[in-house]
Design a protein around this motif. Structure first.
Motif, mmCIF file in Angstrom:
data_model
loop_
_atom_site.group_PDB
_atom_site.id
_atom_site.type_symbol
_atom_site.label_atom_id
_atom_site.label_comp_id
_atom_site.label_asym_id
_atom_site.label_seq_id
_atom_site.Cartn_x
_atom_site.Cartn_y
_atom_site.Cartn_z
ATOM 1 N N VAL A 134 0.841 -1.193 0.000
ATOM 2 C CA VAL A 134 0.000 0.000 0.000
ATOM 3 C C VAL A 134 0.881 1.250 0.000
ATOM 4 C CG1 VAL A 134 -1.954 -1.081 1.197
ATOM 5 C CG2 VAL A 134 -0.134 0.004 2.531
ATOM 6 N N LEU A 135 0.316 2.351 -0.480
ATOM 7 C CA LEU A 135 0.961 3.654 -0.322
ATOM 8 C C LEU A 135 0.269 4.368 0.839
ATOM 9 C CD1 LEU A 135 1.279 4.813 -4.046
ATOM 10 C CD2 LEU A 135 3.076 3.896 -2.566
ATOM 11 N N VAL A 136 1.045 5.159 1.576
ATOM 12 C CA VAL A 136 0.480 5.833 2.742
ATOM 13 C C VAL A 136 0.917 7.286 2.791
ATOM 14 C CG1 VAL A 136 0.267 3.787 4.209
ATOM 15 C CG2 VAL A 136 2.426 5.038 4.147
ATOM 16 N N ALA A 137 0.049 8.117 3.350
ATOM 17 C CA ALA A 137 0.408 9.497 3.675
ATOM 18 C C ALA A 137 -0.196 9.791 5.034
ATOM 19 C CB ALA A 137 -0.131 10.464 2.630
ATOM 20 N N ALA A 138 0.638 10.317 5.955
ATOM 21 C CA ALA A 138 0.153 10.629 7.300
ATOM 22 C C ALA A 138 0.482 12.080 7.620
ATOM 23 C CB ALA A 138 0.797 9.700 8.327
ATOM 24 N N GLN A 139 -0.561 12.864 7.905
ATOM 25 C CA GLN A 139 -0.339 14.255 8.274
ATOM 26 C C GLN A 139 -0.039 14.360 9.763
ATOM 27 O OE1 GLN A 139 -4.159 15.605 6.612
ATOM 28 N NE2 GLN A 139 -3.009 16.947 5.243
ATOM 29 N N GLU A 140 0.859 15.279 10.121
ATOM 30 C CA GLU A 140 1.200 15.504 11.530
ATOM 31 C C GLU A 140 0.368 16.672 12.043
ATOM 32 O OE1 GLU A 140 3.099 13.931 14.039
ATOM 33 O OE2 GLU A 140 1.795 15.443 14.927
ATOM 34 N N GLY A 141 -0.693 16.351 12.760
ATOM 35 C CA GLY A 141 -1.632 17.382 13.199
ATOM 36 C C GLY A 141 -1.045 18.374 14.183
ATOM 37 N N ALA A 142 0.067 17.994 14.849
ATOM 38 C CA ALA A 142 0.653 18.895 15.841
ATOM 39 C C ALA A 142 1.503 19.980 15.183
ATOM 40 C CB ALA A 142 1.504 18.106 16.841
ATOM 41 N N PHE A 143 1.910 19.778 13.931
ATOM 42 C CA PHE A 143 2.707 20.796 13.231
ATOM 43 C C PHE A 143 1.780 21.699 12.416
ATOM 44 C CE2 PHE A 143 5.017 22.067 9.293
ATOM 45 C CZ PHE A 143 5.851 23.004 9.879
ATOM 46 N N LEU A 144 1.599 22.932 12.868
ATOM 47 C CA LEU A 144 0.733 23.898 12.180
ATOM 48 C C LEU A 144 -0.618 23.296 11.806
ATOM 49 C CD1 LEU A 144 3.367 25.680 9.878
ATOM 50 C CD2 LEU A 144 2.306 26.577 11.959
ATOM 51 N N GLY A 145 -1.173 22.508 12.711
ATOM 52 C CA GLY A 145 -2.493 21.930 12.489
ATOM 53 C C GLY A 145 -2.561 20.983 11.305
ATOM 54 N N GLY A 146 -1.420 20.371 10.944
ATOM 55 C CA GLY A 146 -1.436 19.406 9.830
ATOM 56 C C GLY A 146 -1.850 20.028 8.509
ATOM 57 N N THR A 147 -1.621 21.327 8.371
ATOM 58 C CA THR A 147 -2.178 22.053 7.222
ATOM 59 C C THR A 147 -1.461 21.761 5.902
ATOM 60 O OG1 THR A 147 -0.859 23.894 8.048
ATOM 61 C CG2 THR A 147 -3.236 23.975 8.439
ATOM 62 N N PHE A 148 -2.232 21.940 4.826
ATOM 63 C CA PHE A 148 -1.716 21.772 3.466
ATOM 64 C C PHE A 148 -0.914 23.006 3.065
ATOM 65 C CE2 PHE A 148 -5.359 18.962 3.459
ATOM 66 C CZ PHE A 148 -4.986 17.901 2.650
ATOM 67 N N GLY A 149 0.413 22.904 3.108
ATOM 68 C CA GLY A 149 1.276 23.923 2.528
ATOM 69 C C GLY A 149 1.684 23.472 1.133
ATOM 70 N N GLU A 150 2.568 24.247 0.503
ATOM 71 C CA GLU A 150 2.948 23.938 -0.879
ATOM 72 C C GLU A 150 3.750 22.632 -0.961
ATOM 73 O OE1 GLU A 150 5.318 26.954 -2.892
ATOM 74 O OE2 GLU A 150 4.273 26.447 -4.738
ATOM 75 N N LEU A 177 -2.726 28.760 6.052
ATOM 76 C CA LEU A 177 -3.069 30.124 5.639
ATOM 77 C C LEU A 177 -1.840 30.978 5.329
ATOM 78 C CD1 LEU A 177 -6.127 30.816 7.938
ATOM 79 C CD2 LEU A 177 -6.075 30.089 5.555
ATOM 80 N N GLN A 178 -0.668 30.622 5.876
ATOM 81 C CA GLN A 178 0.547 31.381 5.552
ATOM 82 C C GLN A 178 0.960 31.191 4.092
ATOM 83 O OE1 GLN A 178 0.232 29.428 8.201
ATOM 84 N NE2 GLN A 178 0.610 30.704 9.992
ATOM 85 N N GLU A 179 0.439 30.168 3.446
ATOM 86 C CA GLU A 179 0.708 29.920 2.026
ATOM 87 C C GLU A 179 -0.594 29.446 1.382
ATOM 88 O OE1 GLU A 179 3.531 26.429 1.795
ATOM 89 O OE2 GLU A 179 3.986 27.043 3.845
ATOM 90 N N ALA A 180 -1.649 30.258 1.609
ATOM 91 C CA ALA A 180 -3.018 29.825 1.351
ATOM 92 C C ALA A 180 -3.277 29.421 -0.103
ATOM 93 C CB ALA A 180 -3.988 30.941 1.763
ATOM 94 N N ASN A 181 -2.845 30.257 -1.046
ATOM 95 C CA ASN A 181 -3.156 29.959 -2.450
ATOM 96 C C ASN A 181 -2.476 28.666 -2.893
ATOM 97 O OD1 ASN A 181 -4.553 32.336 -2.452
ATOM 98 N ND2 ASN A 181 -2.944 33.512 -3.459
ATOM 99 N N ALA A 182 -1.198 28.519 -2.515
ATOM 100 C CA ALA A 182 -0.451 27.322 -2.901
ATOM 101 C C ALA A 182 -1.079 26.074 -2.288
ATOM 102 C CB ALA A 182 1.011 27.457 -2.473
ATOM 103 N N GLY A 183 -1.517 26.181 -1.022
ATOM 104 C CA GLY A 183 -2.149 25.044 -0.365
ATOM 105 C C GLY A 183 -3.483 24.691 -1.002
ATOM 106 N N GLU A 184 -4.250 25.713 -1.346
ATOM 107 C CA GLU A 184 -5.564 25.507 -1.963
ATOM 108 C C GLU A 184 -5.411 24.757 -3.302
ATOM 109 O OE1 GLU A 184 -8.430 26.746 -0.530
ATOM 110 O OE2 GLU A 184 -9.848 27.320 -2.094
ATOM 111 N N ILE A 185 -4.442 25.195 -4.096
ATOM 112 C CA ILE A 185 -4.201 24.544 -5.392
ATOM 113 C C ILE A 185 -3.790 23.090 -5.176
ATOM 114 C CG2 ILE A 185 -2.605 24.528 -7.369
ATOM 115 C CD1 ILE A 185 -2.676 27.656 -7.143
ATOM 116 N N ALA A 186 -2.958 22.863 -4.151
ATOM 117 C CA ALA A 186 -2.517 21.493 -3.874
ATOM 118 C C ALA A 186 -3.694 20.604 -3.477
ATOM 119 C CB ALA A 186 -1.458 21.497 -2.765
ATOM 120 N N VAL A 187 -4.641 21.144 -2.694
ATOM 121 C CA VAL A 187 -5.818 20.349 -2.319
ATOM 122 C C VAL A 187 -6.604 19.971 -3.582
ATOM 123 C CG1 VAL A 187 -8.043 20.388 -1.141
ATOM 124 C CG2 VAL A 187 -6.024 21.282 0.014
#
Lengths: 103, 549
Positions: free
Chosen positions: B70-86, B120-130
């Motif tokens: 399997v492939l896996v991806a795990a977000q770390e919620g303790a680092f900046l709320g696990g947010t989607f950056g670029e 939110l510190q890199e909101a546009n880049a994160g939004e595009i990545a989502v």
């Protein structure tokens, strides 16, 4: 942001052969430490990038204490710090050393 | 002490991303892609005085689950709320694309989501990545690879993350897990404390919490808060993963529409349980009792066919008054701002038009109409090009809409658009006004091409709201906005980042350009991005690493 570089030589080499380990998470009052076997066997280098500026003397003391009490030769340590207290830093460093010294 | 046994029995909620992976996968099988030693850090955080993480808050790689790759991806919620950056987002997108492009297809992809949404510190880049992640995960599902979301971390699972979860094949959630589009603080900040009191923690869990979400089928399985329970849930969800195709999506959207009709307007879970004749203390019983009640409740129910869409008077878009669109007779608009109809090209070919206009919010009812109409277009007019008109202030910020599963509903819209693309429909979005937050992801980023009027105003969130949520001085955000397009709202930053590809004023030139795009046999992807960014190079690098480990 402040970057602090610290280096100590003439140290005892760290035992074990785990190539790298990471402990902790960057968060408020916490820090992430990456340990790698990437320095000469008697040398330990530390680079700290911290959001809390003005604490270089404390970092110097914490690292001096670490290399005096534990075998840290051969390590390159990189720290991303979110403003951790010295006791938290020491705890995480020891956790990292034990992971590196293990199988 | 047996470390792996400790991790398995320990709280999933309290564990780090790395501990969760260690417990979830077969012991010792995890191979990380771009580990911390590669130092893939965000280039955007230092200017705000924030220390970055060596993995940018997401651990990706390959491993075995019950002996299967399997492939896996795990977000770390303790680092900046696990947010989607670029960088964070590029790692996820690369993993998802690599699943399809690699020689060996994985048996599944597990997403251990733990995120407040876009960083939110890199909101546009994160939004595009989502947006890219959703398209890539639906491609993987279309290729027959189940994509499973596990929701039980500290920050799960809000904003764009909730749309990613909604587009997965299956979801497991635990009691401490939460799932929603707009978090309680965002609703309170935007609408007011009378709509949502974010300090009322029991209310937060009644609206967003794992038990509510499972009972209302926002999450398929309910897991105890242990890593071993999530492992068991992942195996079960892979075994019963539905294919990504029109019949299943239609079943889901109709099901959800029925629930919205039956429960619409209710504002608290206790009212829902009463309407559904469930025991009132459902939030207080043990996990096992709860599972039994939920299983009995989930027996198939008859769902009436959705009501016909309100056909309103022919709708003329004043912003396109110069004849950019030639509406045929039967165009319509619903009271909540959804439009539909058809236009004809010079050559007489029909183009289906659908959209959300007049600045209307994207709420449950609008989502139901959009999904149903998109399904009708793909069923009744195979291959017909689709033009999506967008002018919306963003997702509806409402306790009631969140309670009844707004993330699922918006997820259905996103899936409907991508499914149309996969069925060979050209899909172009024309951005005529505002488009914010989750609505921007679903209605703009899911299209193959995005054309905007010069007066269009895309945004993730406004700078004052970003300042409030991140607790950063507005002046600081304005200063940074002048040096980089990754943060500031507006058309030009989105154009520089490639989310909007063309800007044309209303008029004959726009009409011809839309017709050219919509009638093209294929559209080249990806198109060049004006602002050179490491984003795409990193995606490509991860993709090739997925193929090689």
């Amino acid at each position: 942001m402040e970057t602090i570089d610290i280096s100590h030589e003439g140290l005892t080499a760290l035992p074990g052969n785990t190539p790298w380990a990471v402990v902790g998470v960057v968060a408020s009052g916490n820090l992430e430490i990456l340990l790698e076997r990437a320095s000469p066997p008697d040398t330990c280098t530390v680079r700290i990038e911290t959001s809390a500026e003005g604490f270089a003397p404390i970092w110097q003391a914490v690292i001096r204490d670490l290399v005096a009490r534990h075998a840290t030769g051969g390590l390159r340590i990189a720290i991303n710090d979110g403003g951790a207290r010295p006791d938290t830093v020491t705890l995480r460093l020891l956790q990292g050393l034990s992971m590196m010294a293990g199988a | 002490m047996d470390l792996s046994a400790t991790i398995l029995a320990g709280s999933y909620y309290e564990s780090s991303a790395r501990e969760r992976l260690a417990g979830l996968l077969d012991p010792g099988s995890f191979v990380e892609i771009l580990p911390p030693t590669e130092r893939c850090r965000s280039p955007h955080l230092a200017q705000f005085g924030i220390a970055g993480a060596f993995d940018d808050g997401i651990v990706i790689g390959r491993g075995l689950l019950d002996g299967r790759a399997v492939l896996v991806a795990a977000q770390e919620g303790a680092f900046l709320g696990g947010t989607f950056g670029e960088v964070h987002g590029a790692k996820l997108v690369g993993l998802l694309r690599g699943a399809v492009s690699g020689a060996e297809r994985p048996a599944a992809i597990l997403l251990l989501l733990d995120t407040g949404g876009v960083r939110l510190q890199e909101a546009n880049a994160g939004e595009i990545a989502v947006g890219d992640a959703i398209v890539a995960l639906l491609e993987a599902r279309a290729a027959g690879i189940p994509v499973i979301a596990l929701l039980g971390g500290r920050s799960v699972c809000f904003g764009g993350g909730s749309l990613v979860a909604a587009c997965c094949s299956g979801r497991a959630i635990s009691e401490p897990g939460r799932l929603g589009v707009s978090g309680p603080e965002v609703i309170e900040t935007t609408i007011g404390v009378e709509e949502f009191d974010a300090r009322d923690r029991p209310l937060v869990w009644r609206i967003f919490g794992g038990r509510t979400r499972h009972l209302l089928e926002g999450a398929d399985l309910y897991a105890d808060d242990t890593t071993s329970a999530f492992r068991t849930a992942a195996v079960a969800l892979i075994a019963e993963a539905p294919a990504f195709h029109a019949p299943h999506l239609r079943h889901q959207t109709v099901n959800h529409a029925g629930r919205v009709r039956a429960l619409g307007g209710l504002r608290d879970a206790t009212e829902v349980w009463q309407r559904l004749s469930l025991p009132p203390g459902i939030h207080d019983v043990s996990d096992d009792t709860f599972r039994a009640v939920a299983a009995a409740h989930h027996r198939p129910r008859g769902d009436a066919a959705p009501a016909a869409a309100t056909r309103a008077q022919a709708f003329a878009l004043t912003t396109l008054a110069d004849g950019a669109l030639d509406w045929q007779g039967d165009s319509w608009i619903t009271p909540d701002g959804v439009i539909g109809g058809a236009v004809r090209t010079e050559q007489g070919d029909a183009i289906a038009v659908i959209g959300l206009v007049g600045g209307a919010p994207l709420g449950l009812d609008a989502c139901v109409t959009l999904s149903r109409e998109l399904a009708a277009i793909t069923a009744e007019a195979p291959g017909r090009p689709i033009l999506i008109l967008v002018d919306t202030i963003g997702q509806k910020m409402s306790r009631s809409d969140e309670l009844l599963g707004l993330s699922q509903a918006i997820g259905h819209v996103a899936q409907s658009i991508v499914l149309a693309r996969q069925h060979g429909h050209r899909v172009v979005t024309l951005l005529v006004g505002k488009a914010a937050a989750a609505a921007f992801i679903a209605l703009v980023l899911m299209a193959e091409r995005v054309v905007a009027l010069p007066e269009a105003e895309p945004a993730v969130l406004s700078l004052p709201v970003i300042a409030r949520v991140t607790k950063m001085p507005l002046a600081e955000l304005e200063r940074v906005s002048r040096t980089t397009p990754v943060l500031a709202p507006g058309l030009e930053p989105m154009r520089l980042l490639g989310a909007v590809q063309e800007v044309l004023p209303a008029g004959p030139t726009l009409k011809r350009r839309l017709e050219t795009l919509l009638s093209a046999a294929h559209l080249d992807q990806p198109i060049p991005v004006p602002a050179a960014r490491p984003y795409r190079a990193l995606i490509t690098r991860v993709q090739s690493l997925v193929a090689s480990v």
